[in-house]
Design a protein around this motif. Structure first.
Motif, PDB file in Angstrom:
ATOM      1  N   MET A   1      95.931  10.272 -20.974  1.00 31.41           N
ATOM      2  CA  MET A   1      96.034  11.243 -19.903  1.00 31.41           C
ATOM      3  C   MET A   1      95.815  12.590 -20.423  1.00 31.41           C
ATOM      4  O   MET A   1      94.864  13.436 -19.776  1.00 31.41           O
ATOM      5  N   ILE A   2      96.071  12.897 -21.733  1.00 31.32           N
ATOM      6  CA  ILE A   2      95.698  14.293 -22.232  1.00 31.32           C
ATOM      7  C   ILE A   2      94.321  14.169 -22.422  1.00 31.32           C
ATOM      8  O   ILE A   2      93.628  15.456 -22.328  1.00 31.32           O
ATOM      9  N   GLU A   3      93.514  13.278 -22.903  1.00 30.96           N
ATOM     10  CA  GLU A   3      92.153  13.222 -23.021  1.00 30.96           C
ATOM     11  C   GLU A   3      91.129  13.570 -21.913  1.00 30.96           C
ATOM     12  O   GLU A   3      90.401  14.391 -21.597  1.00 30.96           O
ATOM     13  N   ILE A   4      92.020  13.047 -20.903  1.00 34.72           N
ATOM     14  CA  ILE A   4      91.279  13.131 -19.438  1.00 34.72           C
ATOM     15  C   ILE A   4      91.447  14.731 -18.994  1.00 34.72           C
ATOM     16  O   ILE A   4      90.339  15.190 -18.269  1.00 34.72           O
ATOM     17  N   LEU A   5      92.662  15.125 -19.088  1.00 32.28           N
ATOM     18  CA  LEU A   5      92.984  16.851 -18.904  1.00 32.28           C
ATOM     19  C   LEU A   5      92.025  17.374 -19.787  1.00 32.28           C
ATOM     20  O   LEU A   5      91.321  18.465 -19.201  1.00 32.28           O
ATOM     21  N   ARG A   6      91.610  17.359 -20.933  1.00 27.88           N
ATOM     22  CA  ARG A   6      90.610  17.973 -21.732  1.00 27.88           C
ATOM     23  C   ARG A   6      89.417  17.782 -21.245  1.00 27.88           C
ATOM     24  O   ARG A   6      88.824  19.062 -21.150  1.00 27.88           O
ATOM     25  N   LYS A   7      88.860  16.871 -20.729  1.00 27.62           N
ATOM     26  CA  LYS A   7      87.683  16.483 -20.069  1.00 27.62           C
ATOM     27  C   LYS A   7      87.548  17.647 -18.655  1.00 27.62           C
ATOM     28  O   LYS A   7      86.464  18.018 -18.656  1.00 27.62           O
ATOM     29  N   ILE A   8      88.515  17.357 -17.908  1.00 27.11           N
ATOM     30  CA  ILE A   8      88.682  18.126 -16.721  1.00 27.11           C
ATOM     31  C   ILE A   8      88.302  19.596 -17.193  1.00 27.11           C
ATOM     32  O   ILE A   8      87.605  20.318 -16.543  1.00 27.11           O
ATOM     33  N   PHE A   9      89.052  20.087 -18.000  1.00 25.60           N
ATOM     34  CA  PHE A   9      88.789  21.609 -18.363  1.00 25.60           C
ATOM     35  C   PHE A   9      87.390  22.049 -19.284  1.00 25.60           C
ATOM     36  O   PHE A   9      86.846  23.031 -18.908  1.00 25.60           O
ATOM     37  N   GLU A  10      86.913  20.930 -19.786  1.00 23.83           N
ATOM     38  CA  GLU A  10      85.732  20.937 -20.402  1.00 23.83           C
ATOM     39  C   GLU A  10      84.588  21.151 -19.349  1.00 23.83           C
ATOM     40  O   GLU A  10      83.486  21.979 -19.656  1.00 23.83           O
ATOM     41  N   VAL A  11      84.633  20.283 -18.170  1.00 27.36           N
ATOM     42  CA  VAL A  11      83.756  20.527 -17.207  1.00 27.36           C
ATOM     43  C   VAL A  11      83.688  21.696 -16.450  1.00 27.36           C
ATOM     44  O   VAL A  11      82.996  22.033 -15.648  1.00 27.36           O
ATOM     45  N   ASN A  12      85.065  22.411 -16.375  1.00 21.61           N
ATOM     46  CA  ASN A  12      85.264  23.487 -15.782  1.00 21.61           C
ATOM     47  C   ASN A  12      85.472  24.613 -16.910  1.00 21.61           C
ATOM     48  O   ASN A  12      86.495  25.295 -16.873  1.00 21.61           O
ATOM     49  N   PRO A  13      84.600  25.165 -17.604  1.00 17.94           N
ATOM     50  CA  PRO A  13      84.875  26.365 -18.605  1.00 17.94           C
ATOM     51  C   PRO A  13      85.259  27.461 -18.143  1.00 17.94           C
ATOM     52  O   PRO A  13      84.656  27.671 -17.044  1.00 17.94           O
ATOM     53  N   GLY A  14      86.127  28.123 -18.542  1.00 20.36           N
ATOM     54  CA  GLY A  14      86.329  29.611 -18.174  1.00 20.36           C
ATOM     55  C   GLY A  14      87.688  29.432 -17.042  1.00 20.36           C
ATOM     56  O   GLY A  14      88.121  30.435 -16.787  1.00 20.36           O
ATOM     57  N   LYS A  15      87.785  28.154 -16.486  1.00 22.41           N
ATOM     58  CA  LYS A  15      88.754  28.165 -15.474  1.00 22.41           C
ATOM     59  C   LYS A  15      90.024  27.777 -16.036  1.00 22.41           C
ATOM     60  O   LYS A  15      90.473  26.763 -16.712  1.00 22.41           O
ATOM     61  N   PRO A  16      91.048  28.745 -15.873  1.00 25.14           N
ATOM     62  CA  PRO A  16      92.329  28.699 -16.412  1.00 25.14           C
ATOM     63  C   PRO A  16      93.378  27.747 -16.094  1.00 25.14           C
ATOM     64  O   PRO A  16      94.189  27.014 -16.585  1.00 25.14           O
ATOM     65  N   THR A  17      93.150  27.506 -14.461  1.00 24.65           N
ATOM     66  CA  THR A  17      93.985  26.607 -14.104  1.00 24.65           C
ATOM     67  C   THR A  17      93.172  25.532 -13.044  1.00 24.65           C
ATOM     68  O   THR A  17      92.183  26.172 -12.102  1.00 24.65           O
ATOM     69  N   ILE A  18      93.523  24.289 -13.221  1.00 22.04           N
ATOM     70  CA  ILE A  18      93.110  23.425 -12.268  1.00 22.04           C
ATOM     71  C   ILE A  18      93.986  22.843 -11.257  1.00 22.04           C
ATOM     72  O   ILE A  18      95.026  22.787 -11.509  1.00 22.04           O
ATOM     73  N   VAL A  19      93.497  22.948  -9.860  1.00 16.45           N
ATOM     74  CA  VAL A  19      94.493  22.579  -8.957  1.00 16.45           C
ATOM     75  C   VAL A  19      94.022  21.173  -8.418  1.00 16.45           C
ATOM     76  O   VAL A  19      92.934  20.972  -7.825  1.00 16.45           O
ATOM     77  N   LEU A  20      95.076  20.212  -8.168  1.00 13.05           N
ATOM     78  CA  LEU A  20      94.868  18.886  -7.707  1.00 13.05           C
ATOM     79  C   LEU A  20      95.853  18.906  -6.316  1.00 13.05           C
ATOM     80  O   LEU A  20      96.931  19.230  -6.614  1.00 13.05           O
TER      81      LEU A  20
END
Length: 84
Positions: A1-20
């Protein structure tokens, strides 16, 4: 799961928070989980997130997670997808 979260943030560079957004798998209420990248990993606020398949996630609201932090065999998948 941590690897998936890393990828989400890599695809959204500069975005400090992701909202699901999704429905709680236990009670069905609308649940918003905010994920923040921290120096020690990731912080989740508003609920819990569980991986169900490569692009689908199960969401539990904070209250239901406190009662039962596990995924039930008969969970209701509400098609919550990561914002990739």
């Amino acid at each position: 799961m941590i690897e998936i979260l890393r990828k989400i943030f890599e695809v959204n560079p500069g975005k400090p928070t992701i909202v699901l957004k999704g429905k709680c798998s236990d009670c069905g209420c609308e649940t918003i989980v905010k994920i923040t990248s921290t120096s020690g990993g990731f912080g989740l606020q508003g609920g819990a997130l569980f991986k169900c398949s490569s692009d689908q996630y199960l969401v539990k609201c904070h209250d239901c997670y406190q009662v039962n932090p596990m995924i039930d065999d008969n969970y209701k998948l509400h098609n919550t997808k990561a914002p990739l």
